[in-house]
Design an enzyme around this catalytic site. Sequence first.
Site, PDB file in Angstrom:
ATOM      1  CB  ALA A 107      -0.918  -0.020   1.211  1.00 32.43           C
ATOM      2  CG  ASN A 108      -0.091   4.648  -1.685  1.00 37.36           C
ATOM      3  OD1 ASN A 108      -0.819   5.482  -1.170  1.00 37.36           O
ATOM      4  ND2 ASN A 108      -0.426   3.975  -2.784  1.00 37.36           N
ATOM      5  NE  ARG A 109       3.449   8.624   5.050  1.00 38.84           N
ATOM      6  CZ  ARG A 109       3.974   9.842   4.915  1.00 38.84           C
ATOM      7  NH1 ARG A 109       4.997  10.022   4.090  1.00 38.84           N
ATOM      8  NH2 ARG A 109       3.496  10.871   5.570  1.00 38.84           N
TER       9      ARG A 109
END
Length: 213
Positions: free
Chosen positions: A21-23
Amino acid sequence: MRVLITAGPTHEPIDPVRYIANRSSGKMGYALAEAAIAAGHEVTLISGPVALQPPRGLSRFVAVATADEMFDAVHANVAKIDLAILCAAVADFKMRSIEPRKIKKDGRSKMTLELVATRDILASLRDRAKKFLVVGFAAETDNAIENARKKMREKNCDAIVCNDVSRMDAGFASDHNEVTILFCDDRVIKIPRATKSIIAARVIDLVTPKQKI
Ligand code: CTP
């Protein structure tokens, strides 16, 4: 106008319990959806996994998890739109093949995952033949304006919203942002640091046709 907005990250499964995932928090995309509704537009929001409530007044809400699901949801909903704003932080890579069972440590001290590129949703709208406007986002940490302009040209956007994601006081996960909008006719408009909802209202105002782009 009928406006389609993508928001949030995507989750690319590794095995049944893990994902890449990412932020991205989805806050900017959701703020854009709210601002577009407030401006009287018909809004379809396609969202990756976020901890936010869909805004009231949406015409359609589609929840997706992966880049492939977001790609399909966008293409299933572009037939009757006037404007697409692709704000989602779509994963650039996914597992070559998702492990059907939880990967065990098995005493290993190293692990290599084999990833393959996902499809680029924004670039896939390149050949829309002026049927609708497309606004992209560019998440950058270095040479932000230069890189954003390159993305706008390569992905054939009408405008691109350039976001410096290296800052802790703006951008990813923050309630604030500071952006520069680059238009394909070479106009450049900087929106100084403000809450994402103020930025969103300004972006919607600038990319909807009364100020034709
Ligand atoms: N985007 C997309 N589909 C992808 C990757 C990106 O639609 N598979 C869109 C994003 O929603 C955004 C724009 O492309 O509107 C730019 O995304 P960004 O992450 O800044 O850039 P990338 O094109 O992924 O390039 P890089 O990661 O190398 O900066």
